[in-house]
Design an enzyme around this catalytic site. Structure first.
Site, PDB file in Angstrom:
ATOM      1  N   LYS A   1      -7.653   2.908   2.269  1.00 30.87           N
ATOM      2  CA  LYS A   1      -5.833   2.870   1.360  1.00 30.87           C
ATOM      3  C   LYS A   1      -6.016   1.295   1.169  1.00 30.87           C
ATOM      4  O   LYS A   1      -5.701   1.507   0.391  1.00 30.87           O
ATOM      5  CB  LYS A   1      -5.384   3.466   2.148  1.00 30.87           C
ATOM      6  N   ASN A   2      -5.734   0.730   1.848  1.00 32.01           N
ATOM      7  CA  ASN A   2      -5.800  -1.036   1.847  1.00 32.01           C
ATOM      8  C   ASN A   2      -6.375  -1.813   0.887  1.00 32.01           C
ATOM      9  O   ASN A   2      -6.030  -2.626   0.313  1.00 32.01           O
ATOM     10  CB  ASN A   2      -5.498  -1.646   2.717  1.00 32.01           C
TER      11      ASN A   2
ATOM     12  N   ARG B   1       5.772  -0.388   0.715  1.00 35.53           N
ATOM     13  CA  ARG B   1       5.076  -1.618   0.119  1.00 35.53           C
ATOM     14  C   ARG B   1       4.723  -1.986  -0.790  1.00 35.53           C
ATOM     15  O   ARG B   1       4.687  -3.148  -1.469  1.00 35.53           O
ATOM     16  CB  ARG B   1       5.866  -1.725   1.442  1.00 35.53           C
TER      17      ARG B   1
ATOM     18  N   CYS C   1      10.086  -1.657   6.928  1.00 37.59           N
ATOM     19  CA  CYS C   1       9.601  -1.017   7.487  1.00 37.59           C
ATOM     20  C   CYS C   1      10.295  -0.767   9.202  1.00 37.59           C
ATOM     21  O   CYS C   1      10.114  -1.995   9.323  1.00 37.59           O
ATOM     22  CB  CYS C   1       9.064  -0.286   7.022  1.00 37.59           C
TER      23      CYS C   1
ATOM     24  N   ARG D   1       9.632  -6.956   5.706  1.00 33.92           N
ATOM     25  CA  ARG D   1       8.353  -7.336   4.868  1.00 33.92           C
ATOM     26  C   ARG D   1       8.544  -8.391   3.760  1.00 33.92           C
ATOM     27  O   ARG D   1       8.890  -8.071   2.901  1.00 33.92           O
ATOM     28  CB  ARG D   1       8.213  -5.816   4.374  1.00 33.92           C
ATOM     29  N   PRO D   2       9.192  -9.580   4.342  1.00 29.91           N
ATOM     30  CA  PRO D   2       9.022 -10.347   2.841  1.00 29.91           C
ATOM     31  C   PRO D   2       8.130 -10.421   2.033  1.00 29.91           C
ATOM     32  O   PRO D   2       7.159 -10.201   2.993  1.00 29.91           O
ATOM     33  CB  PRO D   2       9.484 -11.891   3.796  1.00 29.91           C
TER      34      PRO D   2
ATOM     35  N   ASP E   1       7.895 -13.836   0.055  1.00 28.99           N
ATOM     36  CA  ASP E   1       8.268 -14.991  -0.307  1.00 28.99           C
ATOM     37  C   ASP E   1       6.735 -16.154  -0.542  1.00 28.99           C
ATOM     38  O   ASP E   1       6.902 -16.986  -1.490  1.00 28.99           O
ATOM     39  CB  ASP E   1       9.321 -16.206   1.038  1.00 28.99           C
ATOM     40  N   LEU E   2       5.653 -15.451   0.312  1.00 21.76           N
ATOM     41  CA  LEU E   2       4.312 -16.206   0.267  1.00 21.76           C
ATOM     42  C   LEU E   2       3.726 -15.671  -1.091  1.00 21.76           C
ATOM     43  O   LEU E   2       3.255 -16.473  -2.301  1.00 21.76           O
ATOM     44  CB  LEU E   2       3.707 -15.900   0.997  1.00 21.76           C
TER      45      LEU E   2
ATOM     46  N   ASP F   1      -2.994  -3.407  12.832  1.00 21.33           N
ATOM     47  CA  ASP F   1      -3.258  -1.961  12.424  1.00 21.33           C
ATOM     48  C   ASP F   1      -4.075  -0.586  13.801  1.00 21.33           C
ATOM     49  O   ASP F   1      -4.049   0.204  13.419  1.00 21.33           O
ATOM     50  CB  ASP F   1      -3.788  -1.885  10.884  1.00 21.33           C
TER      51      ASP F   1
ATOM     52  N   ARG G   1       0.305   9.289   4.853  1.00 17.44           N
ATOM     53  CA  ARG G   1       0.675   8.226   3.569  1.00 17.44           C
ATOM     54  C   ARG G   1      -0.558   7.734   4.071  1.00 17.44           C
ATOM     55  O   ARG G   1      -1.065   7.259   2.879  1.00 17.44           O
ATOM     56  CB  ARG G   1       1.407   7.483   4.383  1.00 17.44           C
TER      57      ARG G   1
HETATM   58  C1  EPZ Z   1      -1.299  -5.340   4.803  1.00 19.02           C
HETATM   59  O1  EPZ Z   1      -0.149  -5.389   4.568  1.00 19.02           O
HETATM   60  C2  EPZ Z   1      -1.530  -4.195   4.812  1.00 19.02           C
HETATM   61  N1  EPZ Z   1      -1.265  -3.630   3.664  1.00 19.02           N
HETATM   62  C3  EPZ Z   1      -1.308  -3.164   6.811  1.00 19.02           C
HETATM   63  O2  EPZ Z   1      -1.215  -2.285   7.407  1.00 19.02           O
HETATM   64  C4  EPZ Z   1      -2.009  -4.430   7.231  1.00 19.02           C
HETATM   65  O3  EPZ Z   1      -0.601  -4.160   8.419  1.00 19.02           O
HETATM   66  C5  EPZ Z   1      -1.075  -6.092   6.862  1.00 19.02           C
HETATM   67  O4  EPZ Z   1      -1.585  -6.665   5.939  1.00 19.02           O
HETATM   68  C6  EPZ Z   1      -1.545  -6.896   7.810  1.00 19.02           C
HETATM   69  O5  EPZ Z   1      -3.227  -7.114   7.611  1.00 19.02           O
HETATM   70  C7  EPZ Z   1      -1.532  -3.127   2.392  1.00 19.02           C
HETATM   71  O6  EPZ Z   1      -3.207  -3.284   2.262  1.00 19.02           O
HETATM   72  C8  EPZ Z   1      -1.277  -2.620   1.637  1.00 19.02           C
HETATM   73  P1  EPZ Z   1       1.339  -9.106   4.974  1.00 19.02           P
HETATM   74  P2  EPZ Z   1       1.293  -6.760   3.499  1.00 19.02           P
HETATM   75  O7  EPZ Z   1       1.439 -10.175   4.183  1.00 19.02           O
HETATM   76  O8  EPZ Z   1      -0.110  -7.612   3.221  1.00 19.02           O
HETATM   77  C9  EPZ Z   1       4.052 -11.758   7.100  1.00 19.02           C
HETATM   78  C10 EPZ Z   1      -1.698  -0.028   7.234  1.00 19.02           C
HETATM   79  O9  EPZ Z   1      -0.848   0.108   8.601  1.00 19.02           O
HETATM   80  N2  EPZ Z   1       4.509 -12.603   5.332  1.00 19.02           N
HETATM   81  O10 EPZ Z   1      -0.536 -10.064   5.594  1.00 19.02           O
HETATM   82  O11 EPZ Z   1       2.070  -6.145   3.477  1.00 19.02           O
HETATM   83  C11 EPZ Z   1       5.046 -10.726   7.280  1.00 19.02           C
HETATM   84  O12 EPZ Z   1       6.410 -10.635   7.642  1.00 19.02           O
HETATM   85  C12 EPZ Z   1      -0.818  -1.199   6.555  1.00 19.02           C
HETATM   86  O13 EPZ Z   1      -2.016   0.736   6.310  1.00 19.02           O
HETATM   87  C13 EPZ Z   1       5.523 -13.469   4.951  1.00 19.02           C
HETATM   88  O14 EPZ Z   1       6.123 -13.934   5.406  1.00 19.02           O
HETATM   89  O15 EPZ Z   1       0.588  -7.320   5.340  1.00 19.02           O
HETATM   90  C14 EPZ Z   1       3.699 -10.723   8.327  1.00 19.02           C
HETATM   91  O16 EPZ Z   1       4.238 -10.854   9.580  1.00 19.02           O
HETATM   92  C15 EPZ Z   1       0.866  -1.347   7.926  1.00 19.02           C
HETATM   93  N3  EPZ Z   1       5.574 -13.486   4.025  1.00 19.02           N
HETATM   94  C16 EPZ Z   1       2.392 -11.173   8.086  1.00 19.02           C
HETATM   95  O17 EPZ Z   1       3.039 -12.252   6.994  1.00 19.02           O
HETATM   96  C17 EPZ Z   1       5.305 -12.951   2.899  1.00 19.02           C
HETATM   97  O18 EPZ Z   1       5.363 -13.372   1.427  1.00 19.02           O
HETATM   98  C18 EPZ Z   1       1.681 -10.664   7.645  1.00 19.02           C
HETATM   99  O19 EPZ Z   1       1.996  -9.762   6.657  1.00 19.02           O
HETATM  100  C19 EPZ Z   1       3.922 -11.513   2.880  1.00 19.02           C
HETATM  101  C20 EPZ Z   1       3.743 -11.796   4.670  1.00 19.02           C
END
Ligand code: EPZ
Length: 420
Positions: free
Chosen positions: A22-23, A91, A115, A120-121, A123-124, A306, A398
């Site tokens: 999925k991801n 998201r 969620c 789920r910011p 900013d990066l 996950d 989902r």
């Molecule tokens: C991906 O989400 C996955 N989703 C998530 O899987 C997975 O848990 C996550 O990566 C971490 O491995 C998809 O790929 C569709 P991140 P993503 O940006 O990219 C913080 C599932 O169950 N952050 O890697 O949205 C964030 O809050 C889902 O399949 C910022 O601070 O996650 C988190 O604490 C759930 N600023 C950390 O970084 C930003 O701009 C990692 O988030 C972006 C993220």
């Protein structure tokens, strides 16, 4: 809304085939917006999330065809606006931002909601787009971006919780059509990011370093269509291996990439289970008493966040005290309250769960909250005495392709009932 009834106590055995990731599918589907030529993707899982992404692509102007696991997409013309009622449900729809900015030089996409696993910011993501020369405004719940021309830059995407997976995807998809070279430091190295980079390179992009923390992207004028096989879903594979550990006598997952599930198989071996790895499959079987664990989630190749909830389900009936620390989404413990309704003994202290294994769980009515928490409740129900009734199973649909049917094939007594 459907419910799932899990009648516990039946041992699992046999093998199942793992679906496409999925991801990986979600950002790769978004990447098809980067070319006006047709793209063909195989092993796209039939999930509400992937089908929702297809709806978003169609809304943005792409032609989409699905024939079982194969999806064809052609975005000859692209709208650059994805409003709230189109993107609010998922998201991951945020990953159309990079392609729209690169293709249309502008993009307006609604901000993703939060969620249950936490804030789920993005900013990066926005930091990366600004570094590439986009003017970014966040107003009225939308991200609006505009650029006369994206230009290569040196960008560090490391955040407070480590690298960002979709942030790396988004900035990479914008940088492939920028003028000049982009270096992304602190990039995510998840297999799904590598799969996206491989697809983009098949489209004519020039990306090096995928799978490391440092990506080097040499911008090109345009991308052409490509065909691609989506990698197997390592989280689905991990979920079934943990199911096999919870109540299996020998469960094999086929069509997997063993290197992608190493953190999970290593944890299961430490927990006292036998793991046999073959070229494209893995088998878990009991191997004497199971042992308590200390699990710490981390960016790939560390233990995946996950898989944290599923591991809590296993450790709930593992004798001794286990300690789980969640470093990616510190609030990701929605499953704990429901596991406790089944008799689990878990104390949450900040981002750490201390689990005292109990002899048995009792089936109970529980509520699914997020994708992986829901899977954890199914796993707990497989072993519990009596029946566990899980409501709001749309969360499961989902991200898991026919989870209940696949578990039934392994011998579980599990049924899906239409609820009012
Ligand atoms: C991906 O989400 C996955 N989703 C998530 O899987 C997975 O848990 C996550 O990566 C971490 O491995 C998809 O790929 C569709 P991140 P993503 O940006 O990219 C913080 C599932 O169950 N952050 O890697 O949205 C964030 O809050 C889902 O399949 C910022 O601070 O996650 C988190 O604490 C759930 N600023 C950390 O970084 C930003 O701009 C990692 O988030 C972006 C993220």
């Amino acid at each position: 809304m459907d419910k799932i009834l899990v009648h516990g106590g039946r041992p699992l055995s046999g093998s199942i085939k793992i679906s496409g990731s999925k991801n990986s599918a979600l950002p790769i589907l978004a990447a098809t917006l980067l070319t006006r030529e047709p793209c063909v993707l195989r092993h796209v899982p039939d999930l509400s999330d992937t089908n929702y992404m297809l709806q978003i692509l169609m809304y943005l102007g792409a032609q989409v065809e699905r024939a079982s696991g194969t999806v064809s997409v052609q975005a000859e013309k692209v709208e650059s606006v994805a409003p709230y009622d189109v993107v609010r449900r998922m998201r991951a729809s945020v990953c159309v931002l990079g392609p729209l900015l690169a293709r249309c030089r502008e993009a307006t996409v609604s901000l993703p909601g939060g969620c249950v696993i936490g804030d789920r910011p993005i900013d990066l993501h926005l930091r990366g787009f600004e570094a590439l020369g986009a003017a970014v405004r966040v107003e009225a719940g939308n991200v609006r971006m505009f650029t006369p021309q994206l230009k290569g830059a040196i960008i560090n995407l490391t955040g407070k919780f480590g690298p960002t997976v979709l942030g790396t995807d988004n900035v990479m998809m914008a940088a492939v059509l920028a003028e000049g070279t982009t270096v992304i430091e602190g990039a995510a190295s998840e297999p799904e990011v590598v799969d996206l980079a491989n697809f983009l390179n098949k489209m004519g992009a020039k990306i090096e370093g995928a799978g490391t923390r440092r990506l080097i992207i040499e911008g090109v004028q345009e991308l052409h269509g490509a065909e691609h096989d989506i990698i197997p879903d390592r989280i689905e594979a991990g979920t079934f291996l943990v199911a096999g550990a919870v109540c299996g006598t020998g469960v094999t997952v086929n069509r997997v990439e063993p290197s992608h599930i190493e953190a999970v198989t290593t944890a299961l071996v430490s927990a006292g289970f036998k793991i046999d790895i073959h070229e494209r499959s893995a088998t878990v079987s009991p191997n004497g008493a199971s042992k308590p664990l200390e699990i710490v989630t981390a960016p790939y190749p560390g233990f995946p966040t996950d898989m944290q909830a599923q591991m809590c389900a296993l450790l709930s009936t593992t004798e001794g005290i286990s300690v789980v620390t969640e470093n990616i989404f510190p609030q990701r413990y929605m499953h704990v309250a429901e596991l406790k309704r089944m008799g689990a003994q878990v104390q949450i202290e900040g981002s750490t769960a201390v689990i005292q294994g109990v002899e048995k769980l009792l089936g109970a009515p529980v509520m699914a909250s997020d994708l992986r928490a829901s899977a954890a409740l199914v796993l707990a129900g497989l072993k519990a005495e009596g029946t566990t009734e899980i409501s709001r199973v749309y969360h499961i649909d989902r991200g898991y392709e026919h989870l209940d049917e696949k578990l039934s094939e392994l011998g579980a007594h599990i049924e899906r009932v239409k609820a009012d």
